[in-house]
Every structure is written in C-alpha cells, then in structure tokens.
Design a protein around this motif. Sequence first.
Motif, PDB file in Angstrom:
ATOM      1  N   GLY A 272      27.018  36.393  54.940  1.00 35.88           N
ATOM      2  CA  GLY A 272      28.117  37.326  54.653  1.00 35.88           C
ATOM      3  C   GLY A 272      28.998  36.799  53.541  1.00 35.88           C
ATOM      4  O   GLY A 272      30.039  36.220  53.759  1.00 35.88           O
ATOM      5  N   PHE A 273      28.570  37.040  52.309  1.00 40.57           N
ATOM      6  CA  PHE A 273      29.281  36.480  51.146  1.00 40.57           C
ATOM      7  C   PHE A 273      30.740  36.927  51.077  1.00 40.57           C
ATOM      8  O   PHE A 273      31.617  36.167  50.694  1.00 40.57           O
ATOM      9  N   SER A 274      30.976  38.205  51.437  1.00 40.66           N
ATOM     10  CA  SER A 274      32.345  38.719  51.288  1.00 40.66           C
ATOM     11  C   SER A 274      33.316  37.986  52.215  1.00 40.66           C
ATOM     12  O   SER A 274      34.521  38.017  52.002  1.00 40.66           O
ATOM     13  N   LEU A 275      32.774  37.308  53.243  1.00 41.14           N
ATOM     14  CA  LEU A 275      33.649  36.599  54.172  1.00 41.14           C
ATOM     15  C   LEU A 275      34.136  35.268  53.599  1.00 41.14           C
ATOM     16  O   LEU A 275      34.987  34.609  54.171  1.00 41.14           O
ATOM     17  N   LEU A 276      33.588  34.879  52.462  1.00 34.87           N
ATOM     18  CA  LEU A 276      33.997  33.610  51.848  1.00 34.87           C
ATOM     19  C   LEU A 276      35.216  33.771  50.949  1.00 34.87           C
ATOM     20  O   LEU A 276      35.797  32.799  50.500  1.00 34.87           O
ATOM     21  N   GLU A 277      35.589  35.005  50.666  1.00 35.55           N
ATOM     22  CA  GLU A 277      36.722  35.263  49.773  1.00 35.55           C
ATOM     23  C   GLU A 277      37.724  36.147  50.484  1.00 35.55           C
ATOM     24  O   GLU A 277      37.346  37.010  51.264  1.00 35.55           O
ATOM     25  N   LEU A 278      38.996  35.954  50.183  1.00 32.39           N
ATOM     26  CA  LEU A 278      39.996  36.827  50.788  1.00 32.39           C
ATOM     27  C   LEU A 278      39.779  38.248  50.298  1.00 32.39           C
ATOM     28  O   LEU A 278      39.460  38.469  49.136  1.00 32.39           O
ATOM     29  N   PRO A 279      39.923  39.229  51.195  1.00 32.19           N
ATOM     30  CA  PRO A 279      39.720  40.622  50.797  1.00 32.19           C
ATOM     31  C   PRO A 279      40.702  40.998  49.683  1.00 32.19           C
ATOM     32  O   PRO A 279      41.873  40.628  49.751  1.00 32.19           O
TER      33      PRO A 279
END
Length: 303
Positions: free
Chosen positions: A230-237
């Motif tokens: 889950g790449f998007s979970l590595l960066e703040l939304p």
Amino acid sequence: MDDRLISGLVLAVRGGFYRVLAADEQLECRLRGKLKRKGALADIAGGVSVGDWVQISRNRQESGEMAGMVENVLPRSNLLPRPRIANVELCIAELAAREPLYDLLLLDKILLTAAYYHIGSAVCFNKEDLANDDLPNLAEAYAKAGFTVLLTSALHGQGLDSLRQLLENKVSVLAGPSGVGKSSLLNVLVPEYQAAVGDISSRLQRGKHTTRHVSLLPLPGGGLVADTPGFSLLELPPELKAKDLPHLYPEYAAPAAACRFLGCLHRHEPGCAVKEQVASGILDSGRYERYLRLLGDLEAGAR
Ligand code: GDP
Ligand code: ZN
C-alpha cells in the motif's frame, strides 16, 4: 444461464475483465452495459475497483468455464488510492527489526494514514531474528497505544502463525519501506503469490512502477491480501489538515475528552490532558514528539 444474482468480491481488474471471487469460485466477469453508462456508477468513484463487492449473474461459456456479468456494485466503506483497492479492512505496517532499521516516524505516518482512510491497522516488526534488545520495549509502547504488534521472521518462521491469524477473514494490505520483507512474508503466507508475481527479477522491475495492477490473493485460512504494498500509506494524505491530526491517534481519544479546549492540538494549550499523560509516562513520549513534528510539518505545508 442462471439469472440469480450472487455476491462476490473483485480480485483483479484487467482490460475490461473483472475477476470475481464468489463463494469458493473465481469467475471472469464483464460489466453489464447499463453500468457503463455515464453516471451509472456516480457513487462508486473511479468505477469498479479491486476490493469492490459486486452482484453477478453467472453464465457458462462454450468452453464449459464459468463466467459472469457484474450487475450491481455495492457501496464501499473506503478506497485506498495507490494501489486502488476498495474496502480494505486491515493495514499491516511492516518494518524490519534491522536492515533496514525501523523508522518510527514512517511507522506513525502509516498508522495515521490508515486511520485517515478508515482502515484498521497493526504493527509488524519482521526480521525478528536480527533484533536488538530494544525491540520488546518498542513493541510494548505500540501495544500500550492500542495496536496489535507482531514480531515475525519470514526467514525462520517466528510469529507467522500470529500473522496468519491476524489476516484471517479480512481484506488486508502490507505497507512499509522496501527491504523489510513484505515479499518474503507473502511468499510464505500465500501459495498463489509466487505464481502471481513471477520470479524475483520481474518482481524487482515491477516494484519500481507503483502503478502496476494490484490483485487480491486468497489466503489458505480465509481472507485476502493485496499482492502489492500500500504505497499511499507511506505518505501523508494530500488533503490532511493539521487540525485533523489528533483524531488519527487512537490513544489520544480518551484523554482528549478531558482537554480544557475543544479542538485542542495537544501542544501549547493549557489544561491539555494528553500532555499531562505524556508527562506522567502513561502515553509514549517518543510517539508524542513525532506527533508534534508531524503537526508542525502539516502547518508548514511540508509532508
Ligand atoms: P520487501 O522489499 O519488503 O518485499 O523485502 P523482501 O521480501 O524482498 O526482503 C528483503 C531482504 O530481506 C531479502 O534479502 C530477504 O531474504 C530478507 N529477509 C526477509 N525477511 C527476513 C527475515 O525475517 N529475517 C532476515 N534475516 N532476513 C529477511
Ligand atoms: Zn490536549
């Protein structure tokens, strides 16, 4: 032709075909024409996605294989953007005990980002076989904050039964930096994984392209896991505001009710119960300091 509708979960989407798991069967489906019409799926952002619950009708191909038509799409509870997966229930924040050494700021980002997307989370330190003496304390700190914490070794097998139990009967995704052992864990947990991702060289190739197709793989104990981190979970939304940050720390919810000010950011405010609990050692000070840092970053527009 059997026109009764059955429920299923979309495992993969490729070139207009939707692989749907219905009971124990996987069916290649197409979208019913009415669903393709403009506006037909207005409440399903971006169209039918991996992880969507759908209703299908089955039909037998000339070849004798079962196939189907997607007739309806059910409302989603959430949508993870990268890779696009709907209805994820559990994000396992995956770090290594060493090589690479865990990055706790990244861990906290993963956990709060999962909360932001309404996804439950757990912490897993892999490479337990390489761990230093500080790992149990760290595990304890996150357990006290309310997270399930696992120590695993994909190499030697420690903790894998607990991980299997945690993954049972839900849709999960692993999130964590590269090199911590995500592929190694999937390899031992999911029989289909080898076949699905091919050899290591193609896996490394694909790792560079975060847009590659995601599939959900069925686990032997029930449940499904994404074959892509889950790449998007590595960066703040991108839409996350500083004022929303406190709500993404589950252990701050109870004390926050006792803060003097509504909307307390737990920083300089007088009568802040979160600060008091940090001072008295009830709440973890390291996580609180990282919280302050993220709060400052968000206010400064840095991510
Ligand atoms: P990913 O990038 O998160 O998918 O990580 P990989 O699964 O590719 O693993 C990275 C490296 O760590 C590989 O060389 C693995 O053999 C090694 N590795 C994975 N799990 C463990 C473990 O539990 N213990 C040790 N010592 N090495 C591991
Ligand atoms: Zn406060």
